[in-house]
Write a protein that holds these residues in place. Structure first.
Motif, PDB file in Angstrom:
ATOM      1  N   PRO A  61     -19.651 -63.337  29.429  1.00  0.00           N
ATOM      2  CA  PRO A  61     -18.847 -62.732  28.370  1.00  0.00           C
ATOM      3  C   PRO A  61     -18.896 -61.208  28.459  1.00  0.00           C
ATOM      4  CG  PRO A  61     -20.227 -64.488  27.483  1.00  0.00           C
ATOM      5  CD  PRO A  61     -20.668 -64.272  28.903  1.00  0.00           C
ATOM      6  N   GLN A  62     -17.803 -60.567  28.084  1.00  0.00           N
ATOM      7  CA  GLN A  62     -17.709 -59.118  28.200  1.00  0.00           C
ATOM      8  C   GLN A  62     -18.839 -58.416  27.450  1.00  0.00           C
ATOM      9  OE1 GLN A  62     -15.689 -57.480  30.142  1.00  0.00           O
ATOM     10  NE2 GLN A  62     -16.274 -55.409  29.504  1.00  0.00           N
ATOM     11  N   ARG A  63     -19.196 -58.929  26.273  1.00  0.00           N
ATOM     12  CA  ARG A  63     -20.235 -58.255  25.491  1.00  0.00           C
ATOM     13  C   ARG A  63     -21.580 -58.286  26.210  1.00  0.00           C
ATOM     14  NH1 ARG A  63     -18.820 -62.879  22.797  1.00  0.00           N
ATOM     15  NH2 ARG A  63     -20.408 -64.495  22.556  1.00  0.00           N
ATOM     16  N   GLU A  64     -21.855 -59.348  26.981  1.00  0.00           N
ATOM     17  CA  GLU A  64     -23.094 -59.400  27.743  1.00  0.00           C
ATOM     18  C   GLU A  64     -23.069 -58.385  28.879  1.00  0.00           C
ATOM     19  OE1 GLU A  64     -24.468 -63.176  29.068  1.00  0.00           O
ATOM     20  OE2 GLU A  64     -24.625 -64.005  27.043  1.00  0.00           O
ATOM     21  N   GLN A  65     -21.946 -58.256  29.551  1.00  0.00           N
ATOM     22  CA  GLN A  65     -21.835 -57.279  30.628  1.00  0.00           C
ATOM     23  C   GLN A  65     -22.045 -55.862  30.101  1.00  0.00           C
ATOM     24  OE1 GLN A  65     -18.488 -57.777  33.329  1.00  0.00           O
ATOM     25  NE2 GLN A  65     -18.271 -59.914  32.758  1.00  0.00           N
ATOM     26  N   GLU A 239     -18.434 -56.489  18.623  1.00  0.00           N
ATOM     27  CA  GLU A 239     -17.875 -57.705  18.042  1.00  0.00           C
ATOM     28  C   GLU A 239     -16.713 -58.222  18.889  1.00  0.00           C
ATOM     29  OE1 GLU A 239     -17.732 -57.981  13.593  1.00  0.00           O
ATOM     30  OE2 GLU A 239     -17.822 -55.786  13.772  1.00  0.00           O
ATOM     31  N   ASP A 240     -16.446 -59.524  18.784  1.00  0.00           N
ATOM     32  CA  ASP A 240     -15.228 -60.070  19.377  1.00  0.00           C
ATOM     33  C   ASP A 240     -14.536 -60.975  18.368  1.00  0.00           C
ATOM     34  OD1 ASP A 240     -16.309 -62.695  19.515  1.00  0.00           O
ATOM     35  OD2 ASP A 240     -17.125 -62.333  21.516  1.00  0.00           O
ATOM     36  N   THR A 241     -13.370 -61.432  18.719  1.00  0.00           N
ATOM     37  CA  THR A 241     -12.549 -62.172  17.758  1.00  0.00           C
ATOM     38  C   THR A 241     -13.016 -63.611  17.555  1.00  0.00           C
ATOM     39  OG1 THR A 241     -11.009 -62.737  19.546  1.00  0.00           O
ATOM     40  CG2 THR A 241     -10.518 -60.770  18.237  1.00  0.00           C
ATOM     41  N   GLY A 242     -13.902 -64.106  18.399  1.00  0.00           N
ATOM     42  CA  GLY A 242     -14.323 -65.499  18.293  1.00  0.00           C
ATOM     43  C   GLY A 242     -15.530 -65.729  17.420  1.00  0.00           C
ATOM     44  N   GLY A 243     -16.047 -64.675  16.776  1.00  0.00           N
ATOM     45  CA  GLY A 243     -17.229 -64.838  15.935  1.00  0.00           C
ATOM     46  C   GLY A 243     -18.519 -64.449  16.609  1.00  0.00           C
ATOM     47  N   GLY A 244     -18.490 -64.279  17.931  1.00  0.00           N
ATOM     48  CA  GLY A 244     -19.679 -63.834  18.634  1.00  0.00           C
ATOM     49  C   GLY A 244     -19.814 -62.322  18.544  1.00  0.00           C
ATOM     50  N   TYR A 245     -21.032 -61.838  18.734  1.00  0.00           N
ATOM     51  CA  TYR A 245     -21.246 -60.391  18.731  1.00  0.00           C
ATOM     52  C   TYR A 245     -22.497 -60.044  19.529  1.00  0.00           C
ATOM     53  CZ  TYR A 245     -24.570 -61.425  14.917  1.00  0.00           C
ATOM     54  OH  TYR A 245     -25.600 -61.918  14.158  1.00  0.00           O
ATOM     55  N   GLY A 246     -22.548 -58.795  19.930  1.00  0.00           N
ATOM     56  CA  GLY A 246     -23.733 -58.253  20.589  1.00  0.00           C
ATOM     57  C   GLY A 246     -24.279 -57.104  19.770  1.00  0.00           C
ATOM     58  N   VAL A 247     -25.585 -56.888  19.859  1.00  0.00           N
ATOM     59  CA  VAL A 247     -26.202 -55.798  19.112  1.00  0.00           C
ATOM     60  C   VAL A 247     -27.228 -55.078  19.985  1.00  0.00           C
ATOM     61  CG1 VAL A 247     -25.898 -56.847  16.831  1.00  0.00           C
ATOM     62  CG2 VAL A 247     -27.978 -57.315  18.143  1.00  0.00           C
ATOM     63  N   VAL A 248     -27.417 -53.807  19.658  1.00  0.00           N
ATOM     64  CA  VAL A 248     -28.510 -53.017  20.206  1.00  0.00           C
ATOM     65  C   VAL A 248     -29.423 -52.664  19.037  1.00  0.00           C
ATOM     66  CG1 VAL A 248     -29.184 -50.911  21.397  1.00  0.00           C
ATOM     67  CG2 VAL A 248     -27.050 -52.058  22.024  1.00  0.00           C
ATOM     68  N   LEU A 249     -30.693 -53.055  19.139  1.00  0.00           N
ATOM     69  CA  LEU A 249     -31.701 -52.694  18.143  1.00  0.00           C
ATOM     70  C   LEU A 249     -32.608 -51.642  18.738  1.00  0.00           C
ATOM     71  CD1 LEU A 249     -32.796 -56.263  16.896  1.00  0.00           C
ATOM     72  CD2 LEU A 249     -30.832 -54.899  16.155  1.00  0.00           C
ATOM     73  N   THR A 250     -33.028 -50.684  17.927  1.00  0.00           N
ATOM     74  CA  THR A 250     -33.964 -49.658  18.373  1.00  0.00           C
ATOM     75  C   THR A 250     -35.138 -49.607  17.418  1.00  0.00           C
ATOM     76  OG1 THR A 250     -32.743 -47.945  17.184  1.00  0.00           O
ATOM     77  CG2 THR A 250     -32.202 -48.261  19.507  1.00  0.00           C
ATOM     78  N   LEU A 251     -36.288 -49.148  17.928  1.00  0.00           N
ATOM     79  CA  LEU A 251     -37.462 -49.026  17.081  1.00  0.00           C
ATOM     80  C   LEU A 251     -37.264 -47.925  16.051  1.00  0.00           C
ATOM     81  CD1 LEU A 251     -40.412 -49.336  19.629  1.00  0.00           C
ATOM     82  CD2 LEU A 251     -39.941 -50.873  17.728  1.00  0.00           C
ATOM     83  N   LYS A 252     -37.722 -48.194  14.836  1.00  0.00           N
ATOM     84  CA  LYS A 252     -37.665 -47.179  13.799  1.00  0.00           C
ATOM     85  C   LYS A 252     -38.664 -46.073  14.093  1.00  0.00           C
ATOM     86  CE  LYS A 252     -36.286 -50.504  10.225  1.00  0.00           C
ATOM     87  NZ  LYS A 252     -36.729 -51.240   9.011  1.00  0.00           N
ATOM     88  N   ASP A 253     -38.374 -44.874  13.634  1.00  0.00           N
ATOM     89  CA  ASP A 253     -39.296 -43.742  13.830  1.00  0.00           C
ATOM     90  C   ASP A 253     -40.556 -43.933  12.982  1.00  0.00           C
ATOM     91  OD1 ASP A 253     -37.433 -42.583  15.476  1.00  0.00           O
ATOM     92  OD2 ASP A 253     -36.464 -41.509  13.828  1.00  0.00           O
TER      93      ASP A 253
END
Length: 253
Positions: A61-65, A239-253
């Motif tokens: 999927p594009q979001r994984e790439q 986000e994509d139109t099919g309900g799937g999404y990708g996220v980037v999480l970072t550590l809080k300071d």
């Protein structure tokens, strides 16, 4: 007098996921030969082509790439499966390690010269805070499990994370799955004090089945709420139109 009916036995509980991956491997990873059956606790089942666990980068999927392009440093893939993400990153010259609860999955990674160890999302086989990138792709943000389990799991991810580390993960919004069988399941979860998209599922392969386990689908507002008491913050969303999404999480300071 009629014959006695055949007794239907439940599937044996074993490393069904590893068995599934080995079947695909032995079929030379060709599409359409082996299917993964996912059985929900209410009896609802779904099937997908298990060859996807060996798919090449261009087939993802594009979001994984997009997410994987942001991987850097030492990479830990949680729920690595057959190691497709790690194999790609290893070819890019990154230091990689996979973790999976399936002995068969770990064995298949090693056959492809991808290092992997047995472990779970909430009990990682890492001794120091040296991981720069944590992967939870293939909707493996679901390994957060549920409201209470997510706090334990995200703290464990922070324990192994180096300063500036990030999590690259994908999931899906459960509320995009329409139909009474899904909305009824969401409501039953709420009545039981669980999150609506908290699935209890098992994976089937032939006569084998994994134990049931919790796998969490959640909306972005729910994710933001879960992250509040954790060491992580939501940095970026794809986000994509099919309900799937990708996220980037970072550590809080």
């Amino acid at each position: 007098m009629g014959e006695e009916p055949i007794r239907h036995l439940p599937p044996d509980t074993d490393d069904a996921f590893g068995h599934l991956l080995s079947r695909v491997w032995n079929a030379e990873c060709k599409p359409g030969r082996v299917f993964e059956i996912i059985e929900r606790s209410d009896g609802f089942t779904g099937a997908c082509d298990a060859a996807e666990y060996f798919a090449l980068h261009k087939q993802w999927p594009q979001r994984e790439q997009v997410l994987l392009a942001e991987a850097r440093g030492r990479v830990l893939d949680i729920g690595c499966g057959a190691g497709r993400h790690l194999l790609h990153l290893q070819q890019r010259g990154l230091s990689v390690m996979g973790v999976d609860s399936s002995p068969g999955a770990v064995e298949l990674c090693e056959k492809q010269s991808v290092p992997a160890q047995l472990g779970t999302a909430h009990d990682l086989p890492c001794d120091d805070a040296s991981v720069d990138t944590i992967l939870a792709l293939g909707a493996n943000l679901g390994l957060l499990g549920g409201r209470e389990q997510s706090l334990v799991t995200l703290r464990e991810w922070a324990r192994v994370a180096a300063p500036g580390a990030r999590v690259l993960a994908t999931s899906r919004d459960p509320y995009t799955s329409k139909g009474k069988i899904n909305t009824d399941y969401h409501q039953a979860n709420r009545e039981a004090g669980r999150m609506a998209g908290q699935l209890r599922i098992r994976i089937r392969s032939g006569a084998l089945a994994t134990p049931y386990f919790d796998y969490l689908y959640l909306s972005l507002p729910e994710l933001r709420e879960l992250l509040v008491p954790t060491p992580w913050r939501l940095h970026h969303v794809i986000e994509d139109t099919g309900g799937g999404y990708g996220v980037v999480l970072t550590l809080k300071d």
